[in-house]
Design a protein around this motif. Structure first.
Motif, PDB file in Angstrom:
ATOM      1  N   PHE A 115      36.698  22.933 -21.325  1.00 11.05           N
ATOM      2  CA  PHE A 115      36.997  23.793 -20.177  1.00 11.05           C
ATOM      3  C   PHE A 115      38.166  24.731 -20.489  1.00 11.05           C
ATOM      4  O   PHE A 115      38.113  25.920 -20.174  1.00 11.05           O
ATOM      5  CB  PHE A 115      37.320  22.918 -18.966  1.00 11.05           C
ATOM      6  CG  PHE A 115      37.739  23.684 -17.756  1.00 11.05           C
ATOM      7  CD1 PHE A 115      36.803  24.288 -16.946  1.00 11.05           C
ATOM      8  CD2 PHE A 115      39.079  23.812 -17.439  1.00 11.05           C
ATOM      9  CE1 PHE A 115      37.189  25.002 -15.828  1.00 11.05           C
ATOM     10  CE2 PHE A 115      39.481  24.528 -16.328  1.00 11.05           C
ATOM     11  CZ  PHE A 115      38.532  25.125 -15.516  1.00 11.05           C
ATOM     12  N   ILE A 119      37.514  28.767 -20.121  1.00 14.40           N
ATOM     13  CA  ILE A 119      38.151  29.526 -19.044  1.00 14.40           C
ATOM     14  C   ILE A 119      38.790  30.807 -19.605  1.00 14.40           C
ATOM     15  O   ILE A 119      39.064  31.746 -18.865  1.00 14.40           O
ATOM     16  CB  ILE A 119      39.200  28.647 -18.311  1.00 14.40           C
ATOM     17  CG1 ILE A 119      39.563  29.226 -16.955  1.00 14.40           C
ATOM     18  CG2 ILE A 119      40.459  28.491 -19.115  1.00 14.40           C
ATOM     19  CD1 ILE A 119      38.550  29.007 -15.904  1.00 14.40           C
ATOM     20  N   ILE A 167      46.678  34.498 -14.653  1.00 20.08           N
ATOM     21  CA  ILE A 167      46.641  33.220 -13.922  1.00 20.08           C
ATOM     22  C   ILE A 167      45.550  32.322 -14.503  1.00 20.08           C
ATOM     23  O   ILE A 167      45.751  31.126 -14.730  1.00 20.08           O
ATOM     24  CB  ILE A 167      46.408  33.455 -12.416  1.00 20.08           C
ATOM     25  CG1 ILE A 167      47.574  34.245 -11.817  1.00 20.08           C
ATOM     26  CG2 ILE A 167      46.275  32.124 -11.672  1.00 20.08           C
ATOM     27  CD1 ILE A 167      47.383  34.626 -10.362  1.00 20.08           C
ATOM     28  N   LEU A 168      44.381  32.911 -14.801  1.00 23.42           N
ATOM     29  CA  LEU A 168      43.288  32.131 -15.390  1.00 23.42           C
ATOM     30  C   LEU A 168      43.703  31.529 -16.726  1.00 23.42           C
ATOM     31  O   LEU A 168      43.475  30.344 -16.992  1.00 23.42           O
ATOM     32  CB  LEU A 168      42.069  33.029 -15.618  1.00 23.42           C
ATOM     33  CG  LEU A 168      41.033  33.138 -14.515  1.00 23.42           C
ATOM     34  CD1 LEU A 168      39.918  34.061 -14.957  1.00 23.42           C
ATOM     35  CD2 LEU A 168      40.458  31.772 -14.187  1.00 23.42           C
ATOM     36  N   ILE A 171      45.868  28.573 -16.229  1.00 22.28           N
ATOM     37  CA  ILE A 171      45.155  27.334 -15.871  1.00 22.28           C
ATOM     38  C   ILE A 171      44.658  26.645 -17.145  1.00 22.28           C
ATOM     39  O   ILE A 171      44.855  25.444 -17.349  1.00 22.28           O
ATOM     40  CB  ILE A 171      43.958  27.649 -14.939  1.00 22.28           C
ATOM     41  CG1 ILE A 171      44.462  28.193 -13.611  1.00 22.28           C
ATOM     42  CG2 ILE A 171      43.105  26.413 -14.722  1.00 22.28           C
ATOM     43  CD1 ILE A 171      43.344  28.657 -12.687  1.00 22.28           C
ATOM     44  N   ILE A 174      47.573  25.079 -19.099  1.00 22.27           N
ATOM     45  CA  ILE A 174      48.147  23.879 -18.480  1.00 22.27           C
ATOM     46  C   ILE A 174      47.228  22.687 -18.718  1.00 22.27           C
ATOM     47  O   ILE A 174      47.675  21.600 -19.110  1.00 22.27           O
ATOM     48  CB  ILE A 174      48.368  24.111 -16.971  1.00 22.27           C
ATOM     49  CG1 ILE A 174      49.468  25.147 -16.757  1.00 22.27           C
ATOM     50  CG2 ILE A 174      48.749  22.801 -16.283  1.00 22.27           C
ATOM     51  CD1 ILE A 174      49.555  25.667 -15.350  1.00 22.27           C
ATOM     52  N   LEU A 212      53.465  22.902 -20.261  1.00 26.02           N
ATOM     53  CA  LEU A 212      53.276  22.236 -18.972  1.00 26.02           C
ATOM     54  C   LEU A 212      54.334  22.683 -17.963  1.00 26.02           C
ATOM     55  O   LEU A 212      54.050  22.829 -16.785  1.00 26.02           O
ATOM     56  CB  LEU A 212      53.352  20.721 -19.162  1.00 26.02           C
ATOM     57  CG  LEU A 212      53.043  19.897 -17.917  1.00 26.02           C
ATOM     58  CD1 LEU A 212      51.552  19.854 -17.693  1.00 26.02           C
ATOM     59  CD2 LEU A 212      53.587  18.493 -18.047  1.00 26.02           C
ATOM     60  N   PRO A 216      53.273  27.045 -15.200  1.00 25.19           N
ATOM     61  CA  PRO A 216      53.138  27.092 -13.740  1.00 25.19           C
ATOM     62  C   PRO A 216      54.120  28.075 -13.095  1.00 25.19           C
ATOM     63  O   PRO A 216      53.793  28.689 -12.078  1.00 25.19           O
ATOM     64  CB  PRO A 216      53.450  25.662 -13.302  1.00 25.19           C
ATOM     65  CG  PRO A 216      53.188  24.833 -14.492  1.00 25.19           C
ATOM     66  CD  PRO A 216      53.533  25.672 -15.669  1.00 25.19           C
ATOM     67  N   SER A 219      52.552  31.320 -13.225  1.00 27.42           N
ATOM     68  CA  SER A 219      51.509  31.430 -12.210  1.00 27.42           C
ATOM     69  C   SER A 219      52.126  31.717 -10.848  1.00 27.42           C
ATOM     70  O   SER A 219      51.639  32.565 -10.103  1.00 27.42           O
ATOM     71  CB  SER A 219      50.693  30.131 -12.146  1.00 27.42           C
ATOM     72  OG  SER A 219      50.175  29.834 -13.410  1.00 27.42           O
TER      73      SER A 219
END
Lengths: 531, 281
Positions: A115, A119, A167-168, A171, A174, A212, A216, A219
């Motif tokens: 994933f 993404i 932002i994608l 994700i 992270i 990690l 964020p 984001s």
């Protein structure tokens, strides 16, 4: 061994072939390869944008590229190189090597791993697609400061797509970081205590922590930026009591750890390559480990050194200046440890080793110019000039990209079962090494002389130097072509690489060399025991 | 919180495959597990990518974009559910204790990343407050604290009731656990109701909207983001309740129960900080 192989192979009858195999794979090695291929393709796009930029700057009066398009190229060059090339290729090598090095069969969450890769595709489509919409791609630079990125100054929708894409990508990063952390903590082979963990794995553990905690915040900053544009909120708008400076704080709280995210895995790779090519054990293992953590921790405390001219208080300037200088201590520990690892060894000047030693040369230059920039008065003098461009290209191209070349040349036999041509490799190294110094060294002087960065043209007296720089780009271009050709050529050859092509196991055991080249889907027929 | 004795099972201490009986026993060890191909990751990635792009199209006012957005969101939910189901099925072949350990650890890291997003908003509000020249900023009404205080008590209380639910479950009192769980869910819904009322009151009566100023922007994005988390937490709790009802948990395997509990406590702690920051401070 072959009987065990058969048993495991039969354990999972559900298996796709061809394209479907790649689309559905959760094998960390295949995902790693997809990351690397994706990074190489994007490297060509990002590099082409750099070529167009250099072409335009060959002559201040040519104006082949309109200033608006120039801004787009510059913004997208940085965005692509950072998010889709450097982070991606380190993620690729990390994906491929970390489970092998810790003696695991895969990542902790294989599907999440897939994933994280997939993404990136919609994000990349949105980034590249933004060139073709009215108003073109984002023009605000990769840091996209408001008010430059506000609706008022960036009315085009390229900026919106850029924010959504970032932002994608966040994700994906992270999720990838969580995966790396759990994998390294939980999946180590029996007996692999923390002090026996290979340094590349250590470097990824620190990198994953930084991802990690840093991503964020980006984001969050991006959501506020987007809501200022779409919902007319007042986060960064002084008229409503907001503060654009705050965006810079939030952005660089991510942005500075980000530059370590883009170099620490490279540090880790060198700690394998230099000792292996010197036929010695790595010098100062524990020092290297502590240095990685020190960089990871201090890396979170230096962000505002990007903002010395933006209007922060004197005390803040002093703190961020000193903290930035402090980072050179653990970095220095690493440089000296690599040199000590090679010192007195039987050095084999393979392409990987050439890139590794070349890295030490170029990265020290980038580190020194970084120290200069950490000095507030000097930074104020050269802020927003080509000196800064020279600095960060020395650490990103002379740093990250050189380690990537070294890593690819070192592990390519493991990944594909084929050797890359050392003869061509030597050409790739020298062309790239000469080209990158040719291009970026003169930028220091241009910067001190006052040439502004991020502008489509320049004052006439800078012309000779800019032409010299643009000519140097050709060397890097040929190096890139040769490198790509070398990979494609190697892929047409039979798989003849031995399990341990560099003969490293006799000196220092690293598990990836104990399985076949390329490794089978389950990596190890028997989970290795570490003593 | 670790499930008991046999946890230190074969996983990490296991030796060579040769030393193990062939066949089914080998599957108990996740480290012996070759990766299983799956369509879900790429399908979900495509769905989330589509959601992002369609949000953009909705912003542009493209006709039908809203319908497509709803479809893409639904599709993503289905893909996520399919993914979760696959994992539940595959897990039967694997060492569940090890899988739970991995998932729990991964979940804590996920919470850490969530905390960092909230950190960005808290940094925003405190930074603006301490560097801005005027506080409270123009147009900022005196926020009424009595209703939000009641809402806070309810949310904090729901953390306790959830804790009672988990404790009851661990003592084997299934019925009590389910009741406490239902009460928790109800309290969460009541909290959301209070929030909705508060938003309506501020927007409608006080004319305090997202565009009023920096404080109102922060107020709405922080409470909105938190409200979204409460909603996700409620979904998790409902799922957990459903699984309790089906009797899918036992003493050793209840990772999603613990995950939902930690998530709920996390949401609760964030709210306490929010309440202090936005209403009291």
């Amino acid at each position: 061994m072959s009987t065990q192989v058969a048993t495991l192979g039969e354990a999972h009858p559900r298996q796709y072939h061809g394209l479907l195999d790649w689309l559905t794979t959760t094998d960390h090695k295949k995902i790693g390869i997809m990351y690397l291929v994706f990074a190489l393709i994007n490297g060509w796009f990002g590099g082409s944008l750099a070529g167009l930029i250099r072409l335009n700057l060959y002559n201040p009066d040519w104006h082949i590229i309109s200033p608006a398009l120039y801004n787009q190229l510059m913004t997208m060059h940085a965005t692509i190189m950072i998010f889709l090339v450097l982070m991606t290729s380190f993620a690729g090598l990390g994906n491929y090597l970390v489970p092998l090095m810790i003696g695991a069969r895969d990542m902790a969450f294989p599907k999440l791993n897939a994933f994280s890769f997939w993404i990136m595709i919609p994000a990349a489509l949105m980034l590249y697609g933004s060139f073709f919409i009215a108003g073109g791609a984002a023009q605000g630079g990769w840091w996209s400061y408001p008010p430059l990125s506000s609706l008022q100054y960036a009315p085009g929708h390229g900026e919106d797509l850029w924010i959504l894409a970032v932002i994608l990508l966040g994700i994906g990063s992270i999720m990838g970081a969580i995966n790396f952390l759990v994998t390294i903590i939980d999946m180590r082979a029996p007996g692999m205590s923390w002090t026996k963990l290979p340094l590349f794995v250590w470097s990824w553990l620190v990198t994953a922590w930084m991802l990690l905690l840093a991503l964020p915040v980006l984001s969050g900053a991006m959501i506020m930026l987007l809501s200022d544009r779409w919902l007319s909120t007042g986060f960064y708008r002084p008229a409503l009591g907001g503060d654009p400076l705050l965006y810079q704080h939030l952005f660089w709280f991510f942005g500075h750890p980000e530059v370590y995210i883009m170099i620490l895995p490279g540090f880790g790779m060198l700690s394998h390559i230099i000792p292996a090519m010197s036929r010695k054990k790595v010098f100062g293992y524990k020092g290297m480990m502590v240095a990685l953590w020190a960089i990871g921790v201090i890396g979170f405390m230096v962000w505002a050194h990007h903002m010395f001219t933006a209007g922060i208080s004197g005390a803040a300037r002093m703190w961020f200046s000193m903290a930035s200088m402090a980072i050179s201590v653990p970095t220095g520990v690493k440089i000296y440890s690599w040199l000590a690892s090679a010192w007195g060894g039987v050095i084999r000047f393979t392409t990987a080793m050439k890139f590794a030693l070349g890295f030490i040369f170029t990265f020290v230059i980038g580190g020194l110019s970084g120290l200069m920039l950490a000095v507030v008065p000097f930074d104020i003098q050269v802020h927003n000039t080509y000196f800064v461009v020279a600095h960060f290209h020395y650490v990103l191209v002379g740093g990250s990209v050189m380690t990537l070349f070294a890593g690819i040349y070192f592990w390519f036999p493991k990944i594909t079962g084929r050797m890359l041509s050392e003869k061509m490799g030597s050409w790739v190294f020298w062309l790239f090494f000469i080209g990158m110094n040719w291009v970026f060294m003169p930028m220091h002087l241009l910067g001190i002389d006052g040439m502004s960065r991020r502008v489509a043209t320049y004052r006439p007296e800078f012309k000779p130097m800019n032409q010299f720089i643009s000519e140097g780009f050709i060397f890097m271009l040929i190096a890139g072509l040769l490198f790509t050709y070398s990979i494609l050529k190697a892929l047409t050859q039979p798989k003849d690489a031995p399990d341990d092509p560099w003969d490293t196991q006799a000196i220092e055991r690293s598990l990836e060399w104990e399985t076949a080249s390329p490794p089978p889907a389950y990596n190890f027929a028997e989970i290795p025991q570490i003593r | 919180m670790e499930p008991t004795p046999l946890t230190t099972s074969s996983t990490l201490t296991s030796g060579a495959l040769a030393a193990k009986p062939a066949g089914a026993a080998a599957h108990l060890d996740p480290h012996l597990h070759a990766p299983v191909p799956s369509f879900w990751p790429i399908l979900l990635a495509g769905g989330i990518g589509a959601v992002f792009f369609l949000v953009f199209l909705v912003y542009l006012g493209v006709p039908l974009a809203g319908v497509l957005l709803a479809a893409a969101a639904l599709y993503s939910l289905v893909a996520a559910a399919g993914w979760a189901n696959t994992i539940a099925v595959e897990r039967r072949l694997m060492d569940r204790l090890q899988t739970q350990k991995d998932l729990t650890r991964g979940f804590f890291f996920f919470l850490a990343s969530e905390a960092m997003i909230f950190f960005a908003y808290f940094e925003y509000i405190y930074y603006t407050r301490f560097t801005g020249s005027v506080w409270p900023p123009a147009g900022m009404p005196k926020l009424e604290t009595s209703l939000p205080a009641v809402a806070t008590l309810i949310l904090v209380g729901s953390s306790f009731t959830l804790n009672f639910a988990v404790k009851a479950f661990l003592r084997g009192k299934q019925a009590a656990a389910k009741n406490w769980m239902l009460l928790t869910i109800a309290m969460g819904i009541v909290f959301l109701g209070f929030q909705g009322f508060e938003w309506g009151y501020l927007n409608g009566v006080m004319s305090f909207t997202v565009t009023t100023g920096a404080f109102s922007s922060a107020y709405f994005i922080m409470t909105g983001f938190h409200g979204a988390h409460v909603t996700v937490g409620l979904l998790m709790l409902s799922l957990v309740y459903w699984r309790m009802e089906k009797g899918e948990y036992n003493r050793d395997y209840h990772m999603s129960l613990m995950a939902a509990e930690y998530y709920w406590h996390f949401v609760d702690i964030v709210w306490i900080l929010l309440f202090f920051t936005l209403y009291l401070f």
